[in-house]
Write a protein that holds these residues in place. Structure first.
Motif, short mmCIF file in Angstrom:
data_model
loop_
_atom_site.label_atom_id
_atom_site.label_comp_id
_atom_site.label_asym_id
_atom_site.label_seq_id
_atom_site.Cartn_x
_atom_site.Cartn_y
_atom_site.Cartn_z
N UNK A 1 0.87 -1.18 0.00
CA UNK A 1 0.00 0.00 0.00
C UNK A 1 0.90 1.22 0.00
N UNK A 2 0.87 1.98 -1.07
CA UNK A 2 1.78 3.12 -1.21
C UNK A 2 1.18 4.35 -0.53
N UNK B 1 -6.26 3.65 -10.02
CA UNK B 1 -7.33 4.53 -10.46
C UNK B 1 -8.40 4.84 -9.43
N UNK B 2 -8.14 4.60 -8.15
CA UNK B 2 -9.14 4.96 -7.14
C UNK B 2 -8.43 5.24 -5.82
N UNK B 3 -8.97 6.22 -5.10
CA UNK B 3 -8.46 6.56 -3.78
C UNK B 3 -9.55 6.17 -2.78
N UNK C 1 2.03 8.40 -7.18
CA UNK C 1 2.61 7.06 -7.30
C UNK C 1 2.80 6.50 -8.69
N UNK C 2 2.24 7.11 -9.73
CA UNK C 2 2.25 6.39 -11.01
C UNK C 2 3.67 6.10 -11.48
N UNK D 1 -1.89 1.90 -5.25
CA UNK D 1 -1.73 3.34 -5.03
C UNK D 1 -2.99 3.90 -4.38
N UNK D 2 -2.80 4.91 -3.54
CA UNK D 2 -3.96 5.66 -3.06
C UNK D 2 -3.93 7.08 -3.60
#
Length: 513
Positions: A237-238, A309-311, A291-292, A285-286
């Motif tokens: 989990x970034x 693609x989602x937070x 993060x990309x 990514x959150x």
């Protein structure tokens, strides 16, 4: 929520000393004010990306964003190579770092910064000698695992080659040397600072996992089997600088509830953890803006799939986040059982707050992914979304914008620019403002009650975070006397002429010069 298309992005940039700036790599918009429908059309045509503003205030600094990542790592000495002004905020940054570490139960460390203090003579002759002495001193005096050399604008302009210094000194230095190119003049996007820090981490701190040849053959077989099983269940989990420990605990709880192993990285990680960053079945990514770059490189190096693609803020987006992780491991049934239980408990818990918030007008400002997911939550519980302000907008939130069902929603794109934001707010008159740290003081002077978009000690993500979002907004609206009194007796410094200006009139197509 539709899947974000990133298949056309390539991340093979590590052979270069520094990453490409975001202007070249992902494009995007830094200046806009208009309706959501017009923005969607202008973004697709490229007109939004070409806009600028007539009157502009200061925005952010790439060096500050890069330092926020690098300084969180354990046992690191940071050398800031620049004139003295670039270190003006470092003392406060060290305090925030130790507060963050303490809140996570990590050992606090003395944060040491070394500054090369470039002067006029160095601008003429170059600052490489000062930098060399600083690196040798840092290694001899402090014996850190990592020495990060963060390059400011001035050495970038005069051409100081910090990478040549690193290559020359590496054989003499026990620490790992990490050059970080965050010269702000190279990009209009302050978020390029994230790429600069992640480029250094990817190139100099993530190494192939170490083997253990001292094990017997039988022990090695058992070790390899256990390692393979652990990796097959591990989810990275970034985290980002705006995460609280509560956010990380909540997201780790949800991943664990699916029978998986969560690991929160890279902020606050040790060098050893970074060495093993490639040992995961999935990277999550959150924040795509954050993060990309690092997730794309990790996929190309290790083949690790990622979700970008989602937070996980609010009910809908957290549901989507859980489902996407579960789908990668074929745990759809487990995910639906978890979602059903969490949603039932959460909706019962926030029911009293929903009654207070329903029908109230709300404006959300901050990072692009965060504001759109936060806005989605408040809209889903019956609030009226009147506007959003993003620091910048790029391809990573294009689909989130398309999901907005109000074509007249006001969209402002601006990093900083408090005068412009106050102008927009004075026209929209929201009942409450949810915004980035630093904006709340200005907004209070308009008499608008507000709460911060994130906080180091407050949980915003996951289901428990949704509860806090509802609770804190309802509490802010119960008693609005503070903001009203500030507005009545202090007020803001902007002229009546400026506040009456149509904010769209501050936009101009193309560069000013």
């Amino acid at each position: 929520m539709p899947k974000l298309l990133t298949e056309n992005l390539k991340y093979n940039y590590l052979s270069a000393d520094e990453p490409p700036v975001r202007d070249e790599r992902v494009g995007g918009c830094i200046a806009y004010c208009g309706s959501c429908s017009s923005f969607q059309g202008d973004f697709k045509s490229g007109c939004a990306q070409a806009q600028n503003r007539k009157f502009s205030q200061s925005g952010g600094c790439q060096l500050g964003l890069a330092l926020g990542i690098i300084n969180s790592l354990s046992n690191v000495i940071t050398i800031v190579h620049s004139p003295l002004g670039c270190c003006s905020g470092l003392a406060g940054m060290a305090g925030v770092r130790n507060s963050n570490r303490a809140s996570r139960g990590l050992t606090t460390e003395d944060q040491t910064f070394i500054h090369t203090n470039m002067d006029e003579l160095d601008v003429v002759n170059g600052g490489i000698d000062k930098l060399t002495r600083a690196i040798l001193y840092a290694d001899k005096e402090y014996h850190p695992e990592v020495i990060a050399i963060v390059n400011g604008c001035v050495p970038g302009i005069i051409g100081d080659d910090i990478d040549s210094v690193v290559r020359e000194l590496e054989p003499q230095i026990s620490a790992r040397l990490v050059p970080v190119h965050c010269e702000g003049f190279k990009s209009r996007f302050v978020s390029s600072g994230y790429d600069a820090a992640n480029h250094g981490i990817l190139k100099y701190l993530i190494r192939d996992p170490k083997e253990y040849p001292q094990l017997t053959e039988d022990a090695q077989i058992k070790y390899d089997f256990a390692k393979k099983y652990r990796i097959s269940k591990t989810v990275n989990i970034f985290n980002v600088g705006s995460n609280s420990n509560g956010d990380e605990v909540e997201l780790s709880r949800l991943v664990s509830a699916l029978g998986l192993i969560p690991r929160v990285v890279p902020l606050n990680a040790s060098v050893d953890v970074l060495d093993h960053l490639g040992e995961a079945a999935l990277n999550v990514s959150i924040c795509a803006t954050h993060d990309d770059y690092i997730l794309g490189h990790l996929k190309e190096r290790y083949g690790t799939e990622y979700i970008l693609d989602v937070l996980p803020i609010g009910i809908n987006c957290t549901n989507t986040w859980v489902r996407k992780i579960a789908a990668h491991f074929h745990l759809e049934k487990e995910a639906e059982k978890l979602i059903e239980q969490e949603n039932k408990e959460l909706k019962e818990a926030i029911a009293p707050f929903v009654e207070i918030l329903k029908g109230k007008k709300i404006f959300v400002g901050g990072g692009e992914t965060r504001i759109l997911t936060t806005a989605d939550f408040y809209h889903s519980i019956g609030m009226e979304l009147v506007g959003v302000k993003a620091h910048n907008v790029d391809r990573f939130v294009e689909n989130l914008l398309q999901d907005i069902d109000n074509p007249d929603l006001v969209v402002e794109v601006a990093a900083g620019q408090p005068a412009e934001e106050l102008n927009v707010l004075s026209h929209l008159k929201p009942d409450i403002y949810i915004g980035h740290v630093g904006a709340n003081g200005w907004v209070t002077k308009l008499g608008i009650p507000n709460i911060p978009l994130f906080g180091m000690n407050i949980n915003y993500m996951g289901y428990s975070g949704a509860f806090e979002l509802a609770r804190r907004a309802a509490r802010a609206l119960k008693n609005t006397n503070f903001s009203k009194n500030i507005s009545r007796y202090i007020g803001h410094p902007l002229t009546e002429e400026w506040m009456n200006l149509d904010p769209k009139d501050n936009m101009i197509q193309g560069d000013l010069f």
